[in-house]
Design an enzyme around this catalytic site. Structure first.
Site, PDB file in Angstrom:
ATOM      1  N   ASP A   8       0.991  -0.904   0.069  1.00 38.57           N
ATOM      2  CA  ASP A   8       0.084  -0.322  -0.004  1.00 38.57           C
ATOM      3  C   ASP A   8       0.571   1.174   0.004  1.00 38.57           C
ATOM      4  OD1 ASP A   8       1.430  -0.632   2.531  1.00 38.57           O
ATOM      5  OD2 ASP A   8      -0.617  -0.286   3.653  1.00 38.57           O
ATOM      6  N   HIS A 237       9.888   0.052   8.889  1.00 45.65           N
ATOM      7  CA  HIS A 237       9.625  -1.444   9.150  1.00 45.65           C
ATOM      8  C   HIS A 237       8.954  -2.016   7.650  1.00 45.65           C
ATOM      9  CE1 HIS A 237       7.585   0.836  12.682  1.00 45.65           C
ATOM     10  NE2 HIS A 237       6.888   1.987  12.163  1.00 45.65           N
TER      11      HIS A 237
END
Length: 299
Positions: A8, A237
């Site tokens: 995303d 991340h």
């Protein structure tokens, strides 16, 4: 390693995609896109733009626009910007999406490469759950599913209990954790041990157009982290999940079944299929490898 990244994009997704494309151990087959950091149509546009910048002629298959059972969704523009790539607002529409859904793309490639395909999911898990619905053999056809998500027995990053990717579709996450994948969860326990500073991004900018792009979009991300009191950099991340696909020996894992409660907390559930949860990573190594890979990109 044949890999599909479910994504995303998203500032940290952009670095992860660039890293996966550059690592010689990975053969990237394409990207599937999902809502999350952005609306799904923005995810797809950003994915195609990033691939074009990387010189990667790969398909982008668009997936879920909403969480399971939801009728609306609102991205967190305060984290990634209104268009998903920080201060970049005029992002060109390059190319077209593949003529199949993300779930169909995942199912087809898993069936074509049984036991050989690694799926690295760095957004909400809706596309993965949709693929399970589409093909009951999907979980066993996939060699390994590595997700960036979850916070195991530690605080979350979107609520006190929940990590964002899991929180954005709790029902889909539970379907994935119950499906029987060879599953690795790379959550905040590990990713918070990686830290990219403004100086790290500036070093990447000296390397190439790719490094300059990553540095440019990082400014917005770093400002967000500063706004919540984290002045020493941002966690790496999504790239940490990519690295876990290739270098699991650099991580420390526990094994447990997982369940997501109504607050989005990822908790142990011994009745569920066992998966690996990354508890530690050699954070300095991870950051140095990401920097070196981007610095050497195209040289």
């Amino acid at each position: 390693m044949k890999m599909i990244i479910d994504t995303d994009p998203g500032i940290d997704d952009a670095l992860a995609i660039a890293l996966a494309h550059a690592l010689p151990e990975i053969e990237l087959l394409g990207l599937t896109t999902v809502f999350g950091n952005t609306f799904v149509h923005q995810s797809s546009r950003n994915a195609r733009y990033i691939l074009d910048l990387l010189g990667a002629d790969l398909p982008v298959a668009e997936g879920a626009a909403l969480p399971w059972g939801a009728t609306t969704y609102q991205p967190s523009a305060n984290v990634h910007g209104t268009e998903g790539l920080g201060d970049l607002l005029d992002i060109p529409q390059i190319g077209q999406n593949a003529h199949e859904s993300a779930a169909a793309f995942l199912v087809r490639n898993a069936a074509a490469h049984p036991g050989a395909l690694v799926v690295c999911a760095i957004g909400p898990l809706t596309n993965i759950a949709d693929a399970i619905k589409l093909d009951p053999h999907f979980a066993t056809n996939v060699k390994q599913l590595v997700i960036m998500g979850g916070a195991y027995d530690i605080p979350g990053n979107i609520t006190p209990e929940a990590e964002a990717n899991i929180f954005h579709d709790i029902a889909a996450a539970n379907a994935v954790f119950a499906a029987g994948f060879d599953l690795v969860m790379v959550g905040l326990n590990a990713t918070h041990q990686t830290l990219l500073t403004a100086d790290d991004f500036a070093q990447m900018a000296q390397a190439s157009a790719v490094g300059q792009f990553i540095d440019e979009i990082s400014h917005y991300y770093l400002r967000f982290y500063e706004s919540v009191g984290k002045h020493d950099g941002c966690a790496m991340h999504d790239s940490t999940a990519v690295l876990a696909c290739v270098y699991p020996e650099r991580f420390t894992f526990i094994e447990t079944g997982l369940f997501v409660d109504e607050k989005g907390a990822t908790i142990a559930d011994p009745s569920r299929p066992v998966c690996k949860v990354a508890m530690d990573v050699e954070g300095g190594w991870a950051v140095d490898l990401a920097k070196a890979t981007i610095f050497d990109f195209g040289r």
